[in-house]
Design a protein around this motif. Structure first.
Motif, PDB file in Angstrom:
ATOM      1  N   VAL A 149      20.776  15.050  39.164  1.00 64.00           N
ATOM      2  CA  VAL A 149      21.498  16.122  38.476  1.00 64.00           C
ATOM      3  C   VAL A 149      22.662  15.597  37.645  1.00 64.00           C
ATOM      4  O   VAL A 149      23.283  16.360  36.899  1.00 64.00           O
ATOM      5  CB  VAL A 149      22.021  17.182  39.480  1.00 64.00           C
ATOM      6  CG1 VAL A 149      20.859  17.874  40.183  1.00 64.00           C
ATOM      7  CG2 VAL A 149      23.000  16.582  40.471  1.00 64.00           C
ATOM      8  N   LEU A 150      22.969  14.314  37.769  1.00 63.35           N
ATOM      9  CA  LEU A 150      24.074  13.713  37.033  1.00 63.35           C
ATOM     10  C   LEU A 150      23.670  12.306  36.618  1.00 63.35           C
ATOM     11  O   LEU A 150      23.111  11.551  37.432  1.00 63.35           O
ATOM     12  CB  LEU A 150      25.323  13.658  37.921  1.00 63.35           C
ATOM     13  CG  LEU A 150      26.615  13.133  37.307  1.00 63.35           C
ATOM     14  CD1 LEU A 150      27.106  14.080  36.217  1.00 63.35           C
ATOM     15  CD2 LEU A 150      27.678  12.977  38.384  1.00 63.35           C
ATOM     16  N   ASN A 151      23.913  11.974  35.358  1.00 60.10           N
ATOM     17  CA  ASN A 151      23.567  10.649  34.858  1.00 60.10           C
ATOM     18  C   ASN A 151      24.592  10.276  33.787  1.00 60.10           C
ATOM     19  O   ASN A 151      24.601  10.847  32.705  1.00 60.10           O
ATOM     20  CB  ASN A 151      22.148  10.656  34.274  1.00 60.10           C
ATOM     21  CG  ASN A 151      21.651   9.271  33.928  1.00 60.10           C
ATOM     22  OD1 ASN A 151      22.389   8.431  33.420  1.00 60.10           O
ATOM     23  ND2 ASN A 151      20.376   9.045  34.184  1.00 60.10           N
ATOM     24  N   LEU A 152      25.501   9.366  34.141  1.00 62.72           N
ATOM     25  CA  LEU A 152      26.571   8.948  33.254  1.00 62.72           C
ATOM     26  C   LEU A 152      26.614   7.430  33.174  1.00 62.72           C
ATOM     27  O   LEU A 152      26.210   6.738  34.112  1.00 62.72           O
ATOM     28  CB  LEU A 152      27.934   9.433  33.770  1.00 62.72           C
ATOM     29  CG  LEU A 152      28.129  10.925  33.982  1.00 62.72           C
ATOM     30  CD1 LEU A 152      29.463  11.190  34.676  1.00 62.72           C
ATOM     31  CD2 LEU A 152      28.070  11.664  32.661  1.00 62.72           C
ATOM     32  N   ALA A 153      27.128   6.913  32.075  1.00 62.65           N
ATOM     33  CA  ALA A 153      27.323   5.468  31.941  1.00 62.65           C
ATOM     34  C   ALA A 153      28.632   5.207  31.222  1.00 62.65           C
ATOM     35  O   ALA A 153      29.054   5.979  30.357  1.00 62.65           O
ATOM     36  CB  ALA A 153      26.169   4.830  31.184  1.00 62.65           C
ATOM     37  N   ARG A 154      29.255   4.105  31.592  1.00 61.89           N
ATOM     38  CA  ARG A 154      30.482   3.640  30.932  1.00 61.89           C
ATOM     39  C   ARG A 154      30.196   2.239  30.412  1.00 61.89           C
ATOM     40  O   ARG A 154      30.043   1.294  31.182  1.00 61.89           O
ATOM     41  CB  ARG A 154      31.643   3.620  31.909  1.00 61.89           C
ATOM     42  CG  ARG A 154      32.958   3.197  31.288  1.00 61.89           C
ATOM     43  CD  ARG A 154      34.085   3.337  32.315  1.00 61.89           C
ATOM     44  NE  ARG A 154      35.356   3.100  31.691  1.00 61.89           N
ATOM     45  CZ  ARG A 154      35.958   1.909  31.660  1.00 61.89           C
ATOM     46  NH1 ARG A 154      35.383   0.856  32.211  1.00 61.89           N
ATOM     47  NH2 ARG A 154      37.132   1.780  31.076  1.00 61.89           N
TER      48      ARG A 154
END
Length: 117
Positions: free
Chosen positions: A27-32
């Motif tokens: 439900v969440l997919n983030l990248a830095r």
């Protein structure tokens, strides 16, 4: 979940759905993404990311998992091969940003039966 996205977005985490494989129930997919010269097996790479995924558990809470890896659009095959993959660095990075953003969380260890080394 929007509060997690907003808090981590302030630290340059961005949606990453287009650049990663979907994992069932995610439900969440983030990248830095960051520029960092790092040599692995004699090859120097410049673009890396902390990749964060989240799942809603049976209690309705979000479980977060993060790992450090090569940024995929700049390092396609090496990324897929897992070159430089570091689960602990990703989790430590995530924890530092959650602490800085003053987001309450519970840290747990999950035995998956596999090694990330």
């Amino acid at each position: 979940m929007p509060e997690i996205e907003a808090a981590l977005g302030a630290y340059s985490f961005a949606p990453n759905w287009e650049f990663s494989y979907y994992e069932r129930g995610e439900v969440l997919n983030l990248a830095r993404v960051v520029y960092e010269r790092n040599t692995v097996d004699g090859t120097t790479y410049h673009w890396w990311q902390t990749h964060l995924r989240g799942w809603r558990n049976d209690a309705g809470r979000i479980e977060l998992h993060a790992h450090w890896e090569l940024e995929p659009t700049e390092n396609g095959n090496a990324h897929i091969d897992g070159t430089g993959f570091d689960f602990d660095r990703g989790m430590n990075t995530l924890q530092s940003f959650l602490d800085e953003a003053e987001i309450d969380y519970e840290k747990t260890t999950v035995d998956t039966g596999t090694s990330h080394e």
